[in-house]
Design a protein around this motif. Structure first.
Motif, short mmCIF file in Angstrom:
data_model
loop_
_atom_site.label_atom_id
_atom_site.label_comp_id
_atom_site.label_asym_id
_atom_site.label_seq_id
_atom_site.Cartn_x
_atom_site.Cartn_y
_atom_site.Cartn_z
N ASP A 138 -6.73 0.85 -1.95
CA ASP A 138 -5.70 0.74 -1.37
C ASP A 138 -4.39 0.41 -2.18
O ASP A 138 -2.87 0.71 -1.69
CB ASP A 138 -5.17 0.76 0.36
CG ASP A 138 -6.00 1.48 0.56
OD1 ASP A 138 -7.13 3.13 0.60
OD2 ASP A 138 -7.24 1.60 2.25
N THR A 140 0.96 -1.08 -0.28
CA THR A 140 -0.17 -0.04 -0.29
C THR A 140 1.15 1.13 -0.11
O THR A 140 0.87 1.79 -0.63
CB THR A 140 -0.87 0.24 1.66
OG1 THR A 140 0.30 0.07 2.31
CG2 THR A 140 -1.69 -1.18 1.45
N TYR A 179 -8.18 -4.98 0.71
CA TYR A 179 -8.08 -3.67 0.80
C TYR A 179 -8.00 -2.98 -0.61
O TYR A 179 -6.42 -2.37 -0.95
CB TYR A 179 -7.28 -2.20 1.80
CG TYR A 179 -7.93 -2.67 3.04
CD1 TYR A 179 -8.81 -1.53 3.98
CD2 TYR A 179 -7.61 -3.05 4.30
CE1 TYR A 179 -9.36 -1.47 5.16
CE2 TYR A 179 -7.77 -2.94 5.24
CZ TYR A 179 -8.25 -2.29 6.32
OH TYR A 179 -9.25 -2.16 7.75
N CYS A 200 -1.10 -4.64 3.12
CA CYS A 200 -2.86 -5.14 3.06
C CYS A 200 -2.99 -5.93 2.46
O CYS A 200 -2.91 -6.79 1.41
CB CYS A 200 -3.58 -4.06 2.75
SG CYS A 200 -3.96 -3.45 1.27
N ASP A 215 -19.55 -4.47 4.17
CA ASP A 215 -18.43 -3.73 3.19
C ASP A 215 -18.62 -5.35 2.65
O ASP A 215 -18.89 -6.82 3.40
CB ASP A 215 -16.91 -4.36 4.27
CG ASP A 215 -15.57 -3.89 3.00
OD1 ASP A 215 -16.28 -3.98 2.34
OD2 ASP A 215 -15.26 -3.44 3.94
N HIS A 240 -10.22 -7.85 6.96
CA HIS A 240 -9.05 -7.26 6.17
C HIS A 240 -8.16 -7.31 7.01
O HIS A 240 -8.28 -7.77 8.41
CB HIS A 240 -9.55 -5.74 6.55
CG HIS A 240 -10.71 -4.90 5.25
ND1 HIS A 240 -10.45 -5.19 4.54
CD2 HIS A 240 -12.13 -4.73 6.09
CE1 HIS A 240 -11.79 -4.68 3.24
NE2 HIS A 240 -12.37 -4.65 4.65
#
Length: 269
Positions: free
Chosen positions: A157, A35, A154, A151, A131, A136
């Protein structure tokens, strides 16, 4: 019978609570995506600041990172394969857990060449009914003075190589358009540094010293074939620029800094 129903209800509530809460991270279960990478940079005017390369380019932060530039793969037996940013190396190491808290896992990766990561921590986050991605996870550590953040889940991102190229084309098109943050200016070199003159008055001054203490200064050239090149010197003459305020994080405090990103934009071929 009523007591049994109450116990079942309590058990159900506890199970849902566990899903909604964070829990220790077992990194071999996931495919990790980069990220951001953050590190100390010394600029051409001699000043330094911590700068991040993330998943999205702006006029003030023109560099980005994609999943092929740096990657992290952790196997079931805690063997690690890691490619540092701006390096052709592929390091092999072992992931070692230091200890767990309620929601974070602290760890160190020791590589075969003797180097180690620092300040490693990771966590997973449970089910969120708002979501579409039920889980996550994040992981961050420091290596060779740079902080790497990875990550899982996500997707907005992080960039694949294809998405990186698409974002680059968007960014170049934006630089050449009228719809951007850039202002017209002129660079004048002198014996102790350089000045930038704007086409308008900014903060009651029509120029700024680019070598003054603390100022963040990055200089790029957009070539006639749309290659964006980071320069290590200023050139006298016309330019486009953006002047901005930057918050410099150094773990101990946060400092507000001023910065310039200067672009020399060549006409298209």
């Amino acid at each position: 019978m009523r007591k049994i129903k109450i116990l079942l209800l309590i058990s159900l509530v506890m199970a849902i609570s566990l899903l909604l809460c964070s829990c220790p991270c077992y990194p071999s279960l996931f495919k990790w995506n980069i990220t951001s990478v953050t590190g100390e940079i010394t600029f051409i005017n001699g000043n330094s600041a911590r700068i991040s390369r993330s998943h999205y380019r702006t006029e003030t932060h023109p560099l980005a990172v994609h999943q092929g530039m740096t990657y992290l793969d952790i196997k079931w037996n805690n063997k690690v394969i890691f490619k540092p940013l701006d390096s052709d190396e592929e390091l092999i190491g072992i992931y070692e857990v230091d200890y767990h808290t309620d929601y974070r896992t602290f760890f160190t990766i020791t590589f075969e060449n003797g180097e180690k990561t620092e300040n490693g921590n990771a966590a997973t986050h449970g089910l969120d009914p708002r979501d579409i991605n039920p889980f996550h996870a994040y992981m961050t550590f420091e290596f060779r003075g740079m902080v790497y953040s990875f990550c899982v889940g996500y997707d907005e991102d992080t960039l694949t190589e294809k998405e990186y190229e698409e974002d680059y084309e968007r960014f170049i098109s934006n630089l050449r358009s009228e719809d951007n943050m850039l202002q017209k200016g002129n660079i004048e070199l002198h014996s102790s540094g350089a000045r930038i003159y704007a086409d308008f008055l900014y903060n009651n001054r029509e120029y700024d010293e680019l070598y003054r203490e603390g100022l963040i200064l990055r200089v790029l050239q957009l070539t006639s074939d749309n290659q964006l090149i980071m320069l290590d010197e200023l050139k006298e003459g016309k330019c486009m620029f953006v002047h901005y305020v930057y918050y410099d994080h150094d773990y101990s405090n946060t400092k507000m800094r001023e910065g310039y990103v200067i672009y020399y934009i060549d006409p298209l071929q």
